[in-house]
Design a protein around this motif. Structure first.
Motif, PDB file in Angstrom:
ATOM      1  N   PRO A 174      -1.026   6.500   4.653  1.00  0.00           N
ATOM      2  CA  PRO A 174      -0.222   5.621   3.787  1.00  0.00           C
ATOM      3  C   PRO A 174       1.270   5.675   4.067  1.00  0.00           C
ATOM      4  O   PRO A 174       1.965   4.674   3.867  1.00  0.00           O
ATOM      5  CB  PRO A 174      -0.536   6.128   2.373  1.00  0.00           C
ATOM      6  N   GLU A 175       1.753   6.811   4.556  1.00  0.00           N
ATOM      7  CA  GLU A 175       3.196   6.925   4.807  1.00  0.00           C
ATOM      8  C   GLU A 175       3.644   5.982   5.925  1.00  0.00           C
ATOM      9  O   GLU A 175       4.823   5.655   6.022  1.00  0.00           O
ATOM     10  CB  GLU A 175       3.589   8.390   5.090  1.00  0.00           C
ATOM     11  N   LYS A 176       2.696   5.544   6.750  1.00  0.00           N
ATOM     12  CA  LYS A 176       3.001   4.561   7.812  1.00  0.00           C
ATOM     13  C   LYS A 176       2.232   3.266   7.553  1.00  0.00           C
ATOM     14  O   LYS A 176       1.881   2.529   8.478  1.00  0.00           O
ATOM     15  CB  LYS A 176       2.646   5.125   9.190  1.00  0.00           C
ATOM     16  N   LYS A 177       1.945   3.011   6.301  1.00  0.00           N
ATOM     17  CA  LYS A 177       1.247   1.787   5.887  1.00  0.00           C
ATOM     18  C   LYS A 177      -0.070   1.587   6.657  1.00  0.00           C
ATOM     19  O   LYS A 177      -0.474   0.481   6.986  1.00  0.00           O
ATOM     20  CB  LYS A 177       2.143   0.549   6.083  1.00  0.00           C
ATOM     21  N   SER A 184      -3.799  15.540   5.557  1.00  0.00           N
ATOM     22  CA  SER A 184      -5.082  14.905   5.262  1.00  0.00           C
ATOM     23  C   SER A 184      -5.556  14.080   6.465  1.00  0.00           C
ATOM     24  O   SER A 184      -4.768  13.661   7.313  1.00  0.00           O
ATOM     25  CB  SER A 184      -4.960  14.042   4.017  1.00  0.00           C
ATOM     26  N   ASP A 185      -6.848  13.860   6.478  1.00  0.00           N
ATOM     27  CA  ASP A 185      -7.480  13.148   7.574  1.00  0.00           C
ATOM     28  C   ASP A 185      -7.003  11.690   7.599  1.00  0.00           C
ATOM     29  O   ASP A 185      -7.047  11.024   6.569  1.00  0.00           O
ATOM     30  CB  ASP A 185      -9.000  13.206   7.299  1.00  0.00           C
ATOM     31  N   SER A 242      -5.174   1.903   1.744  1.00  0.00           N
ATOM     32  CA  SER A 242      -4.500   2.615   0.658  1.00  0.00           C
ATOM     33  C   SER A 242      -3.994   1.580  -0.351  1.00  0.00           C
ATOM     34  O   SER A 242      -3.853   0.405  -0.017  1.00  0.00           O
ATOM     35  CB  SER A 242      -3.296   3.382   1.201  1.00  0.00           C
ATOM     36  N   PRO A 243      -3.661   2.030  -1.560  1.00  0.00           N
ATOM     37  CA  PRO A 243      -3.081   1.080  -2.512  1.00  0.00           C
ATOM     38  C   PRO A 243      -1.810   0.469  -1.905  1.00  0.00           C
ATOM     39  O   PRO A 243      -0.948   1.203  -1.416  1.00  0.00           O
ATOM     40  CB  PRO A 243      -2.745   1.959  -3.725  1.00  0.00           C
TER      41      PRO A 243
END
Ligand code: COA
Length: 248
Positions: free
Chosen positions: A21-24, A2-3, A56-57
């Motif tokens: 999100p995987e890298k905050k 994803s972008d 992101s959440p």
């Protein structure tokens, strides 16, 4: 894949969403470039009357990508961060931020350029620049003391003491603290409220309230010059290596 930056325009509000999100939501150079373009494009559009920054959440933004810092320290990467900071400082559209969770480094200092900030109750705002052997950026050395006074700005920017959401509100960085699940709705509501106001009057009022743009841009540049030197310092290199070594 994803972008990493998603831009959506809806009913006068442009949302610029950091989406790694995987890298905050640590910001890479391509992410900075995409955010810069999104800000500059918005300036050309009369239809866009307000901009909302979102993440992101649980994670608004973990600051600049420390791997990119390492590459820059070795001279292997062109810094586009300063370009982003210019676009942010020179932006004339009202800026709202929906901070759904941690805000580190530029994740906090970009809020100093925002006009209305909504944050989740559990958000931690921190600027560990000096602990990383670096110095504050985004004109925060000018804007933070003006906003919260020298002593609080020093604790945040130099001592690296974090603020929780209520402290950030008391310091004037945040308008509203709400449950995480409500952050985006509350921020979007504020953005729509601003978008519905007479755009010319909003732009002029904002410009008058922001103070001297040249001083802000000049501070961005002065900090950037020192930041570049600090990236190559032994102190910074050791801190970057320690960050990546900590999980092994
Ligand atoms: N640069 C590069 N990678 C980063 C990052 C950053 N600024 N922030 C987070 N990440 C990465 C982590 O290395 C980890 O990657 P991995 O899954 O490959 O190990 C992933 O994002 C998730 O982070 P993690 O540390 O596991 O999450 P956490 O919730 O325990 O902690 C932070 C979140 C933001 C407090 C922590 O990651 C951190 O301190 N990051 C550095 C922030 C920073 O100093 N930024 C620069 C400011 S000038």
């Amino acid at each position: 894949m994803s972008d990493p930056v998603i831009v959506i325009d809806d009913r006068g509000v442009r949302t610029i969403r950091m989406n790694r999100p995987e890298k905050k939501n640590a910001l890479t150079q391509p992410m900075y470039a995409a955010m810069t373009a999104a800000l500059r494009e918005a300036a050309m559009s009369e239809a866009i009357r307000c901009i909302m920054l979102a993440g992101s959440p649980g994670a608004f933004c973990a600051g600049s990508d420390i791997g990119d810092f390492q590459k820059r320290a070795e001279g292997g990467l062109e810094p586009v961060t300063v370009d982003f900071l210019h676009a942010l400082a020179r932006n004339q559209k009202p800026l709202v931020a929906a901070v759904g969770g941690l805000a580190v480094g530029i994740g906090t200092t970009m809020l100093l350029h925002c006009d209305h900030v909504v944050a989740a109750t559990g958000t931690v705002f921190s600027t560990p620049f000096v602990k990383l052997g670096l110095i504050p950026e985004a004109a925060s050395s000018l804007l933070a003391p003006m906003l919260m006074g020298h002593a609080r700005a020093f604790a945040l920017l130099v001592m690296g003491r974090p603020l929780n959401a209520d402290e950030a509100k008391a310091a004037g960085l945040v308008n509203t603290v709400v449950e995480a699940a409500a952050v985006e709705d509350v921020a979007l509501q504020a953005a729509r409220e601003i978008a519905a106001l007479p755009a010319g009057a909003v732009a002029l009022a904002r410009k008058l309230m922001r103070g001297h743009l040249d001083d802000i841009v000049q501070r961005v540049d002065t900090e950037a010059m020192h930041f570049k030197e600090r990236l190559q310092s032994e102190e910074a290199r050791a801190a970057f290596a320690a960050f990546f070594a900590r999980r092994k």
